[in-house]
Design an enzyme around this catalytic site. Structure first.
Site, PDB file in Angstrom:
ATOM      1  CE  LYS A   1      -2.088   2.651   3.212  1.00  0.00           C
ATOM      2  NZ  LYS A   1      -2.183   3.862   2.431  1.00  0.00           N
TER       3      LYS A   1
ATOM      4  CB  CYS B   1      12.879  10.021   7.674  1.00  0.00           C
ATOM      5  SG  CYS B   1      13.713   8.991   6.462  1.00  0.00           S
TER       6      CYS B   1
ATOM      7  CD  GLU C   1       9.184  13.045  12.063  1.00  0.00           C
ATOM      8  OE1 GLU C   1       8.123  12.475  12.333  1.00  0.00           O
ATOM      9  OE2 GLU C   1      10.048  12.558  11.305  1.00  0.00           O
TER      10      GLU C   1
HETATM   11  P1  NAD Z   1       1.968   7.843   8.327  1.00  0.00           P
HETATM   12  O1  NAD Z   1       2.392   6.999   9.462  1.00  0.00           O
HETATM   13  O2  NAD Z   1       0.824   8.753   8.514  1.00  0.00           O
HETATM   14  O3  NAD Z   1       1.598   6.933   7.061  1.00  0.00           O
HETATM   15  C1  NAD Z   1       2.496   6.009   6.520  1.00  0.00           C
HETATM   16  C2  NAD Z   1       1.697   4.911   5.825  1.00  0.00           C
HETATM   17  O4  NAD Z   1       0.966   4.193   6.807  1.00  0.00           O
HETATM   18  C3  NAD Z   1       0.673   5.423   4.831  1.00  0.00           C
HETATM   19  O5  NAD Z   1       0.623   4.554   3.723  1.00  0.00           O
HETATM   20  C4  NAD Z   1      -0.618   5.353   5.629  1.00  0.00           C
HETATM   21  O6  NAD Z   1      -1.771   5.234   4.834  1.00  0.00           O
HETATM   22  C5  NAD Z   1      -0.399   4.099   6.443  1.00  0.00           C
HETATM   23  N1  NAD Z   1      -1.202   3.997   7.672  1.00  0.00           N
HETATM   24  C6  NAD Z   1      -1.761   4.989   8.394  1.00  0.00           C
HETATM   25  N2  NAD Z   1      -2.429   4.480   9.444  1.00  0.00           N
HETATM   26  C7  NAD Z   1      -2.249   3.137   9.400  1.00  0.00           C
HETATM   27  C8  NAD Z   1      -2.681   2.051  10.228  1.00  0.00           C
HETATM   28  N3  NAD Z   1      -3.421   2.248  11.309  1.00  0.00           N
HETATM   29  N4  NAD Z   1      -2.303   0.806   9.889  1.00  0.00           N
HETATM   30  C9  NAD Z   1      -1.526   0.584   8.815  1.00  0.00           C
HETATM   31  N5  NAD Z   1      -1.117   1.565   7.981  1.00  0.00           N
HETATM   32  C10 NAD Z   1      -1.477   2.824   8.276  1.00  0.00           C
HETATM   33  O7  NAD Z   1       3.266   8.625   7.872  1.00  0.00           O
HETATM   34  P2  NAD Z   1       3.382   9.725   6.725  1.00  0.00           P
HETATM   35  O8  NAD Z   1       2.754  10.993   7.233  1.00  0.00           O
HETATM   36  O9  NAD Z   1       2.916   9.159   5.436  1.00  0.00           O
HETATM   37  O10 NAD Z   1       4.966   9.894   6.617  1.00  0.00           O
HETATM   38  C11 NAD Z   1       5.707  10.764   7.403  1.00  0.00           C
HETATM   39  C12 NAD Z   1       6.411  10.029   8.513  1.00  0.00           C
HETATM   40  O11 NAD Z   1       7.214   8.980   7.977  1.00  0.00           O
HETATM   41  C13 NAD Z   1       7.370  10.889   9.295  1.00  0.00           C
HETATM   42  O12 NAD Z   1       7.222  10.625  10.661  1.00  0.00           O
HETATM   43  C14 NAD Z   1       8.748  10.438   8.819  1.00  0.00           C
HETATM   44  O13 NAD Z   1       9.798  10.634   9.728  1.00  0.00           O
HETATM   45  C15 NAD Z   1       8.496   9.005   8.569  1.00  0.00           C
HETATM   46  N6  NAD Z   1       9.489   8.446   7.656  1.00  0.00           N
HETATM   47  C16 NAD Z   1      10.445   7.606   8.166  1.00  0.00           C
HETATM   48  C17 NAD Z   1      11.427   7.079   7.328  1.00  0.00           C
HETATM   49  C18 NAD Z   1      12.482   6.131   7.848  1.00  0.00           C
HETATM   50  O14 NAD Z   1      13.179   5.539   7.047  1.00  0.00           O
HETATM   51  N7  NAD Z   1      12.618   5.951   9.146  1.00  0.00           N
HETATM   52  C19 NAD Z   1      11.417   7.416   5.974  1.00  0.00           C
HETATM   53  C20 NAD Z   1      10.441   8.292   5.503  1.00  0.00           C
HETATM   54  C21 NAD Z   1       9.475   8.792   6.355  1.00  0.00           C
END
Ligand code: NAD
Length: 507
Positions: free
Chosen positions: A177, A286, A411
């Site tokens: 997804k 990130c 963050e």
């Molecule tokens: P998010 O957690 O809101 O969403 C990430 C994904 O999870 C999306 O596809 C979303 O639809 C899905 N999701 C949301 N709720 C869910 C649930 N209950 N169960 C399963 N899936 C669910 O994050 P975002 O806003 O898309 O991305 C930003 C965040 O990602 C920031 O905190 C950033 O630091 C982090 N990030 C981390 C890395 C890393 O390598 N550590 C890399 C990129 C981004």
């Protein structure tokens, strides 16, 4: 209007609900395509397709997997330009960045794991026990089954493929997804998978929201491993559901990365890289260093030069080659970032530059005042055909905040950094390690002993010394503390998608 489709069992299909929601272009704020509002029913179909494809795919030779994945690499490289344009439109990032980083990296991810699969080796141990017992132990590394891959919006195709490529290369089949905020390149990838001849069901892509599609993937009984990249709060929720089901979990979560600058650094190199590590991709990486600690003797000089460089960054149309900083990915995220800038003011911070939303008008003004005629004419010609009413924020530098205030602990994930002076090594280490996160850190010094000493003490999964985002795909990638568990990259990711079995054979 274009309706994005799910990719299930090798077919492009509509969602079971028949419902769609809007996909908005961040630079204009306009709806430009529709996203399937999929749910558990679509996840069940995708999981069934993946389960059916698993026996055949898991027993293909690494050479066969290599051949198919390399066809996918060629197709991504063939379509680099349309993919880069699509990524930029969907996410708001400058197209130059999508062209030079995001899309090439997606191809590199498949290339890397296509070849890695041919080199994954298993251990064997010869055992001599009491009484002349002699045995051979060998380890089988078997693909785990159906894997769930869930990715965020900031580096859409780059991070989506960073999970899918090792899963497929290891012999797993996948239900994936992409973020509902940036689904377009995953949709384009599904068409390329069909063209590349990926067998039906090996990769299934279900579009939709986290609560409906993501949570259904996490809770599905047939999905044995979850590889997730996203926010820490979402990671916690996923762990709550998946851990009692004993699923394998890889969680790449949030960060609040320190950038530590000593007075003995290579100044020019540090300054240029620090501008990039602060504001690349609008600060929505990130790995961006959002807390900048500068040794006191260098502080005033750095502050002046940094603010001058940052003020010169061009915020504007992601399509324009002159743009350094594009649009913020969504209205919701835009408002969140602005609220953090307000918080920084409330906490007593001084805004040295930026601090405001940018409209196309204010940006044009700024360029006219600076007498940058070339850019003004370029911008006018682009603006003449595009109404940039989307979400732009000036790159923002803040000082005079303590390391433990909320602005420095939470963050923000946008074009906002703080700068702080320090006097001693132990002091800056304590500041750097004071957050709940531990993803990446950057360190600038020409003192080799100090570089080693501090690298070992930083609570961080990755330390860059005198560089930033210098990636070698063989290295372990991931965070400590609330930045997650598990490591991606190299053979680590292939191992994640396999289960080890030891066979002990008495001779
Ligand atoms: P998010 O957690 O809101 O969403 C990430 C994904 O999870 C999306 O596809 C979303 O639809 C899905 N999701 C949301 N709720 C869910 C649930 N209950 N169960 C399963 N899936 C669910 O994050 P975002 O806003 O898309 O991305 C930003 C965040 O990602 C920031 O905190 C950033 O630091 C982090 N990030 C981390 C890395 C890393 O390598 N550590 C890399 C990129 C981004």
């Amino acid at each position: 209007m274009l309706e994005i489709l799910n990719y299930i069992g090798g077919e492009m299909v509509t969602p079971a609900s028949g419902e769609y929601f809007d996909n908005i272009e961040p630079a204009t704020g306009e709806v430009y395509s529709l996203i399937p509002d999929s749910d558990e029913r679509d996840v069940n179909l995708a999981s069934d397709a993946a389960k059916a494809a698993f026996p055949a795919w898991s027993t293909t030779s690494p050479e066969e997997r290599f051949a198919i994945l390399m066809r996918l690499v060629s197709l991504i490289e063939r379509d680099l330009e349309p993919l880069a344009l699509a990524e930029s439109k969907d996410n708001g990032k400058p197209v130059s960045l999508a062209r030079s980083v995001d899309i090439p990296r997606a191809a590199a991810n498949f290339r890397f794991y296509a070849t890695a699969a041919m080199h994954l080796a298993n251990e064997s141990h010869e055992t001599h026990g009491a009484g002349g017992v002699h045995a051979i132990n060998y380890t089988l590394r078997q693909p785990i089954g159906v894997a769930g891959c869930i990715s965020p919006w900031n580096l859409p195709l780059y991070l989506f493929t960073w999970k899918i490529a090792p899963a497929i290369a290891a012999g797993c089949t996948v239900v994936a997804k992409p973020s509902e905020v940036t689904p377009m390149t995953a949709y384009l990838l599904s068409k390329l998978c069909i063209e590349a001849g990926l067998p039906p069901g090996v990769l299934n892509i279900v579009h939709g929201t986290g609560p409906k599609v993501g949570s259904a993937i996490v809770a599905h009984k047939d999905i044995k491993a979850i590889s997730f990249t996203g926010g820490t709060a979402t990671g916690e929720e996923i762990a709550r559901v998946a851990a009692p089901m004993f699923k394998k979990l890889s969680l790449e979560l949030g960060g609040k990365n320190p950038n530590i600058i000593f007075a003995d650094c290579n100044y020019d190199e540090m300054l240029a890289t620090t501008v990039r590590s602060s504001f690349s991709n609008q600060g929505e990486i990130c790995l961006c260093g959002s807390r900048i600690f500068v040794e006191r003797p260098l502080y005033e000089r750095f502050k002046q030069d940094f603010v001058e460089r940052v003020s010169a960054l061009k915020v504007g149309d992601p399509n324009s080659p002159a743009t350094d900083v594009g649009a913020i990915v969504s209205k919701q995220h835009f408002e969140k970032i602005l609220s953090y800038i307000d918080l920084a003011r409330e906490e007593g911070g001084t805004i040295l530059c930026g601090g405001k939303a940018v409209t196309a008008e204010t940006q044009r003004h700024r360029e006219e005042e600076s007498g940058d005629i070339t850019t003004v004419s370029q911008r006018l010609s682009v603006s003449a055909v595009r109404d940039l009413s989307g979400w732009f924020i000036e790159p923002t530098v803040i000082e005079r905040l303590p390391h433990d205030c909320r602005t420095n602990q939470k963050e923000i994930f946008g074009p906002v950094v703080t700068i702080m002076p320090f006097d001693a090594e132990d002091e800056v280490l304590a500041y750097a390690n004071s957050v709940r996160y531990g993803l990446a850190a950057t360190l600038w010094t020409e003192n080799l002993s100090r570089a080693h000493r501090i690298s070992a003490k930083l609570e961080s999964g990755i330390v860059w010394v005198n560089c930033w985002m210098l990636r070698d795909l063989r290295t372990p990638f991931g965070g400590v503390k609330d930045s997650g568990i598990g490591r991606e990259g190299g053979f680590e990711a292939l191992r994640f998608f396999t289960e080890e079995k030891n066979v002990c054979l008495r001779l």
